[in-house]
Design a protein around this motif. Structure first.
Motif, PDB file in Angstrom:
ATOM      1  N   ASP A 109      21.782   7.876  -5.934  1.00 42.43           N
ATOM      2  CA  ASP A 109      21.600   7.525  -7.200  1.00 42.43           C
ATOM      3  C   ASP A 109      22.246   6.203  -7.451  1.00 42.43           C
ATOM      4  OD1 ASP A 109      20.401  10.191  -7.344  1.00 42.43           O
ATOM      5  OD2 ASP A 109      22.771  11.043  -7.372  1.00 42.43           O
ATOM      6  N   VAL A 110      22.254   6.136  -8.762  1.00 39.43           N
ATOM      7  CA  VAL A 110      23.014   4.532  -9.379  1.00 39.43           C
ATOM      8  C   VAL A 110      24.593   4.807  -8.845  1.00 39.43           C
ATOM      9  CG1 VAL A 110      23.765   3.332 -11.032  1.00 39.43           C
ATOM     10  CG2 VAL A 110      21.315   4.221 -11.197  1.00 39.43           C
ATOM     11  N   SER A 111      24.896   4.206  -8.028  1.00 33.77           N
ATOM     12  CA  SER A 111      26.393   4.423  -7.685  1.00 33.77           C
ATOM     13  C   SER A 111      26.659   3.087  -6.695  1.00 33.77           C
ATOM     14  CB  SER A 111      26.767   5.784  -6.881  1.00 33.77           C
ATOM     15  OG  SER A 111      26.082   5.621  -5.477  1.00 33.77           O
ATOM     16  N   SER A 112      28.020   2.844  -6.345  1.00 38.54           N
ATOM     17  CA  SER A 112      28.636   1.773  -5.453  1.00 38.54           C
ATOM     18  C   SER A 112      28.059   1.840  -4.060  1.00 38.54           C
ATOM     19  CB  SER A 112      30.142   1.876  -5.621  1.00 38.54           C
ATOM     20  OG  SER A 112      30.696   2.955  -5.014  1.00 38.54           O
ATOM     21  N   VAL A 113      27.720   2.912  -3.504  1.00 33.57           N
ATOM     22  CA  VAL A 113      27.558   3.363  -2.176  1.00 33.57           C
ATOM     23  C   VAL A 113      25.974   2.684  -1.993  1.00 33.57           C
ATOM     24  CG1 VAL A 113      25.980   5.432  -2.482  1.00 33.57           C
ATOM     25  CG2 VAL A 113      27.000   4.842  -0.380  1.00 33.57           C
ATOM     26  N   VAL A 114      24.951   2.441  -3.047  1.00 28.23           N
ATOM     27  CA  VAL A 114      23.997   1.572  -3.104  1.00 28.23           C
ATOM     28  C   VAL A 114      24.156   0.133  -2.758  1.00 28.23           C
ATOM     29  CG1 VAL A 114      21.815   0.986  -4.384  1.00 28.23           C
ATOM     30  CG2 VAL A 114      22.700   3.174  -4.790  1.00 28.23           C
ATOM     31  N   GLY A 115      25.044  -0.453  -3.465  1.00 27.29           N
ATOM     32  CA  GLY A 115      25.388  -1.756  -3.152  1.00 27.29           C
ATOM     33  C   GLY A 115      26.005  -2.185  -1.718  1.00 27.29           C
ATOM     34  N   ASP A 116      26.812  -1.109  -1.100  1.00 27.39           N
ATOM     35  CA  ASP A 116      27.166  -0.949   0.019  1.00 27.39           C
ATOM     36  C   ASP A 116      26.187  -1.016   1.058  1.00 27.39           C
ATOM     37  OD1 ASP A 116      29.831  -1.301  -1.144  1.00 27.39           O
ATOM     38  OD2 ASP A 116      30.504   0.876  -0.371  1.00 27.39           O
ATOM     39  N   PHE A 117      25.018  -0.171   0.899  1.00 23.73           N
ATOM     40  CA  PHE A 117      24.035   0.046   1.957  1.00 23.73           C
ATOM     41  C   PHE A 117      23.143  -0.952   1.947  1.00 23.73           C
ATOM     42  CE2 PHE A 117      20.189   1.774   3.437  1.00 23.73           C
ATOM     43  CZ  PHE A 117      20.505   2.768   4.322  1.00 23.73           C
ATOM     44  N   LEU A 118      23.008  -1.731   0.741  1.00 31.52           N
ATOM     45  CA  LEU A 118      22.149  -3.060   0.624  1.00 31.52           C
ATOM     46  C   LEU A 118      22.690  -3.874   1.524  1.00 31.52           C
ATOM     47  CD1 LEU A 118      20.208  -4.716  -0.979  1.00 31.52           C
ATOM     48  CD2 LEU A 118      21.901  -5.569  -2.252  1.00 31.52           C
ATOM     49  N   TYR A 119      23.913  -4.200   2.119  1.00 32.85           N
ATOM     50  CA  TYR A 119      24.227  -4.961   3.152  1.00 32.85           C
ATOM     51  C   TYR A 119      23.622  -4.527   4.496  1.00 32.85           C
ATOM     52  CZ  TYR A 119      27.529  -8.157   5.589  1.00 32.85           C
ATOM     53  OH  TYR A 119      27.946  -9.260   6.228  1.00 32.85           O
ATOM     54  N   SER A 120      23.124  -3.436   4.762  1.00 31.97           N
ATOM     55  CA  SER A 120      22.669  -3.241   5.940  1.00 31.97           C
ATOM     56  C   SER A 120      21.067  -3.597   5.901  1.00 31.97           C
ATOM     57  CB  SER A 120      22.374  -1.681   6.025  1.00 31.97           C
ATOM     58  OG  SER A 120      21.553  -0.951   5.488  1.00 31.97           O
ATOM     59  N   LEU A 121      20.436  -3.922   5.043  1.00 24.79           N
ATOM     60  CA  LEU A 121      19.218  -4.353   4.853  1.00 24.79           C
ATOM     61  C   LEU A 121      18.213  -3.209   5.064  1.00 24.79           C
ATOM     62  CD1 LEU A 121      19.099  -7.993   6.083  1.00 24.79           C
ATOM     63  CD2 LEU A 121      18.940  -7.174   3.730  1.00 24.79           C
ATOM     64  N   LYS A 122      18.496  -1.996   5.257  1.00 25.71           N
ATOM     65  CA  LYS A 122      17.862  -0.920   5.617  1.00 25.71           C
ATOM     66  C   LYS A 122      16.813  -0.241   4.254  1.00 25.71           C
ATOM     67  CE  LYS A 122      20.725   0.768   9.294  1.00 25.71           C
ATOM     68  NZ  LYS A 122      22.008   1.815   9.542  1.00 25.71           N
ATOM     69  N   LEU A 129      26.599  -2.720   9.850  1.00 21.94           N
ATOM     70  CA  LEU A 129      25.813  -3.527  10.572  1.00 21.94           C
ATOM     71  C   LEU A 129      24.268  -3.896   9.952  1.00 21.94           C
ATOM     72  CD1 LEU A 129      26.310  -1.626  14.184  1.00 21.94           C
ATOM     73  CD2 LEU A 129      27.602  -3.768  13.124  1.00 21.94           C
ATOM     74  N   SER A 130      24.041  -4.985  10.050  1.00 23.80           N
ATOM     75  CA  SER A 130      22.641  -5.290   9.535  1.00 23.80           C
ATOM     76  C   SER A 130      21.646  -4.899  10.536  1.00 23.80           C
ATOM     77  CB  SER A 130      22.691  -6.844   9.188  1.00 23.80           C
ATOM     78  OG  SER A 130      23.354  -7.099   8.170  1.00 23.80           O
ATOM     79  N   ALA A 131      20.585  -4.213  10.217  1.00 24.29           N
ATOM     80  CA  ALA A 131      19.497  -3.790  10.933  1.00 24.29           C
ATOM     81  C   ALA A 131      18.211  -4.827  10.952  1.00 24.29           C
ATOM     82  CB  ALA A 131      19.120  -2.269  10.477  1.00 24.29           C
ATOM     83  N   PRO A 132      17.807  -5.101  12.160  1.00 24.30           N
ATOM     84  CA  PRO A 132      16.528  -5.966  12.127  1.00 24.30           C
ATOM     85  C   PRO A 132      15.368  -5.244  11.605  1.00 24.30           C
ATOM     86  CG  PRO A 132      17.237  -5.209  14.368  1.00 24.30           C
ATOM     87  CD  PRO A 132      18.316  -4.924  13.396  1.00 24.30           C
ATOM     88  N   ALA A 133      14.434  -5.818  11.223  1.00 25.39           N
ATOM     89  CA  ALA A 133      13.175  -5.356  10.480  1.00 25.39           C
ATOM     90  C   ALA A 133      12.402  -4.627  11.662  1.00 25.39           C
ATOM     91  CB  ALA A 133      12.134  -6.361  10.353  1.00 25.39           C
ATOM     92  N   GLY A 134      12.025  -3.240  11.301  1.00 27.51           N
ATOM     93  CA  GLY A 134      11.331  -2.401  11.910  1.00 27.51           C
ATOM     94  C   GLY A 134      12.310  -1.670  12.936  1.00 27.51           C
TER      95      GLY A 134
END
Length: 573
Positions: free
Chosen positions: A463-476, A353-358
């Motif tokens: 750390d540098v890993s694929s989970v970072v790219g996945d987390f990016l989708y959430s915008l958190k 889920l993409s999180a809204p700002a704040g």
């Protein structure tokens, strides 16, 4: 059997020496010393075998055959006197046991017979291995010397000795019978397997060669490959990964193809494409089939070295989540025909889920800490576990609820396993004392998926890993670790880290990063831009369609890139 002990392990040699000593003492009527030596030798042998049994049940007794035979023979002195009635029966039982013990390497090999391995192939069955038989073999074999030693010391009637010989003989008989039946069934099944696969009329195959405990590589892609609504099967090359493949395959057919002959015969005429989830060396065994479109998926979106491996150039299609995946190769000097790249998004993030700002209204912000493992090579070691306890303490001091989810392979390293366990203990104690809802252990690592953890968190440290790219989708908010590295060089090598905050060996960076991530989050706009660059611009309501549509096009006959050139230029890739 004695040569094996001399060649493999000084511990086995020491046990043989001690066993011979015990035998000589017992035959010299130095009974007390002989009994002590025998018990010590048997205890040592038992300890060594049990230690070897822990990682595996196959082939662990063959190194200990010499000690087992000598210790068993050492119980015979009472049989040379009149102290045991029906001594001939005891001698026969003893001889039978000694013969079987001497044949242990062969018996173990027969018990471990594998044969053809298939799952979910209509019309074909195999008799599965019976692990209980190997366990039973180990139990009766290890118990035999102790039981015979006890019988000899008690001077019981020789007929009682058969109570030891008979169970061993029956166990070996059952092993031979089942192995023979499995072998006959396996041969029939193997002969019929190419035809059974052809009858499935598969459009594509998932070719998988990976070590044990890497089933996640398949698990992340199979749900989306199923959604292609095309028949397919999994061709597995590594026996050690069989259980991993079957565990995640569901109803998808799985075949083990350990030899080149298997690969050739299982490549049925209806196949039009092959998908790969890694760059295993034996992938070269399959890309030679030029009538197929070979599609590399890899198993994660990150700036790690495996994500720009030059070997990737040998495939017809290279699926990347966003333009960043293509640019990464060029940035590191890996030149691949740009027509091979297909931007498909990363379908695995569709449930994030993409999180809204704040959007953070909890009294204790949930900080997902997901450190990676050490890696197999120096250039792929990015873990922060060596300072993980300090990171956790910093988060606790800021009032965060910590969700601790280390990479599962970090438990293979004894030092990092200990760190994981200390952190879990610390979080458990803190939760009990304060009521802060920390999440760790099975709850974070098994009961919740990665996407569940991302959705349940307010920020992530990784750390540098694929989970970072996945987390990016959430915008958190996202914090990336860069310990032992120059910050400027780190950001140049891993530009995804620019989407959030970076902490280094300088503790001042921790304060700045956590203050911003838990406060104004000044990097949110940057993350929004980088999300499209790294993960594509597919609509959230139908995000996985990017992959599904591209895969269907390639299966249905878009001409493979590079086949004509491969005959002349393929050697240079």
């Amino acid at each position: 059997m004695f040569q094996r002990a001399l060649r493999n392990d000084p511990v086995d040699l020491a046990i043989i020496v001690l066993s011979v000593t015990a035998t000589l003492l017992l035959y010299s009527e130095l009974t007390t010393l002989g009994i002590v030596a025998w018990v010590v030798a048997y205890g040592a042998l038992l300890g060594v075998v049990i230690a070897r049994l822990r990682p595996r049940w196959q082939g662990v007794l063959r190194q200990s055959v010499g000690g087992l035979v000598i210790l068993t023979f050492a119980v015979t002195p009472p049989l040379t006197t009149d102290e045991v009635s029906s001594a001939p029966i005891a001698w026969l039982s003893m001889g039978f046991v000694l013969v079987l013990l001497s044949a242990l390497p062969m018996i173990e090999a027969i018990a471990g017979y594998v044969g053809v391995r298939i799952a979910n192939v209509p019309g074909l069955t195999v008799i599965p291995p019976v692990p209980l038989l190997k366990r039973l073999l180990h139990v009766v074999v290890l118990a035999a010397p102790a039981l015979l030693f006890l019988l000899s010391r008690l001077h019981v009637d020789g007929w009682f000795w058969t109570l030891v010989a008979v169970p061993i003989g029956l166990t070996v008989l059952v092993i031979y019978a089942i192995a023979g039946l499995r072998q006959r069934t396996s041969r029939r099944t193997r002969a019929a397997l190419p035809g059974a696969l052809a009858a499935l009329k598969p459009d594509f195959v998932v070719y998988w060669d990976a070590p044990a405990n890497t089933g996640f590589q398949l698990a992340m892609w199979l749900p989306y490959l199923r959604r292609l609504d095309r028949p397919f099967f999994i061709m597995l090359r590594n026996r050690r990964s069989w259980n991993d493949a079957v565990a995640v395959a569901g109803d998808v057919p799985v075949v083990l193809a350990p030899t080149m002959r298997d690969v050739d015969e299982f490549t049925v005429p209806s196949l039009r494409a092959a998908f790969y989830t890694n760059n295993a060396a034996r992938n070269t065994h399959f890309v030679r089939f030029q009538k197929l479109t070979h599609i590399q998926l890899l198993h994660g979106e990150s700036d790690k070295a495996p994500s720009y491996n030059p070997v990737t150039a040998m495939y017809d299609r290279v699926y990347v989540a966003g333009r960043a995946g293509q640019d990464r190769y060029a940035r590191h000097g890996v030149l691949i025909d740009p027509r091979k790249f297909v931007i498909v998004g990363r379908p695995q993030v569709e449930s994030i889920l993409s999180a809204p700002a704040g959007a953070r209204d909890r009294p204790h912000p949930v900080a997902l800490y997901a450190p990676t493992w050490r890696g197999v090579r120096l250039d792929s070691s990015y873990t922060s576990l060596d300072v993980a306890e300090e990171i956790v303490e910093d988060l606790l001091a800021r009032g965060c609820a910590v969700m601790f989810r280390p990479h599962p392979w970090s438990y293979k390293d004894p030092i990092h396993r200990a760190i994981n366990e200390r952190i879990q203990h610390r979080l458990g104690a803190h939760r009990s004392q304060t009521g802060v809802p920390h999440v760790f252990g099975d709850e974070a690592e098994r009961l919740r998926s990665v996407n569940d953890c991302i959705n349940d968190s307010d920020l992530m440290i990784s750390d540098v890993s694929s989970v970072v790219g996945d987390f990016l989708y959430s915008l958190k908010p996202l914090v990336t670790t860069a310990f032992g590295r120059d910050l400027t060089e780190f950001l140049a090598e891993f530009p995804l880290a620019r989407a959030g905050y970076v902490i280094t060996d300088d503790r001042a960076t921790w304060t700045a990063a956590f203050d911003d991530a838990l406060g104004p989050d000044s990097q949110r706009a940057v993350r929004a831009e980088m999300r499209e660059y790294y993960l594509g611009s597919f609509p959230p309501e139908d995000y996985a369609s990017g992959f599904i549509d591209a895969a269907r096009r390639d299966i249905d006959g878009t001409p493979p890139i590079g086949h004509a050139e491969a005959e002349t230029d393929g050697e240079s890739d």
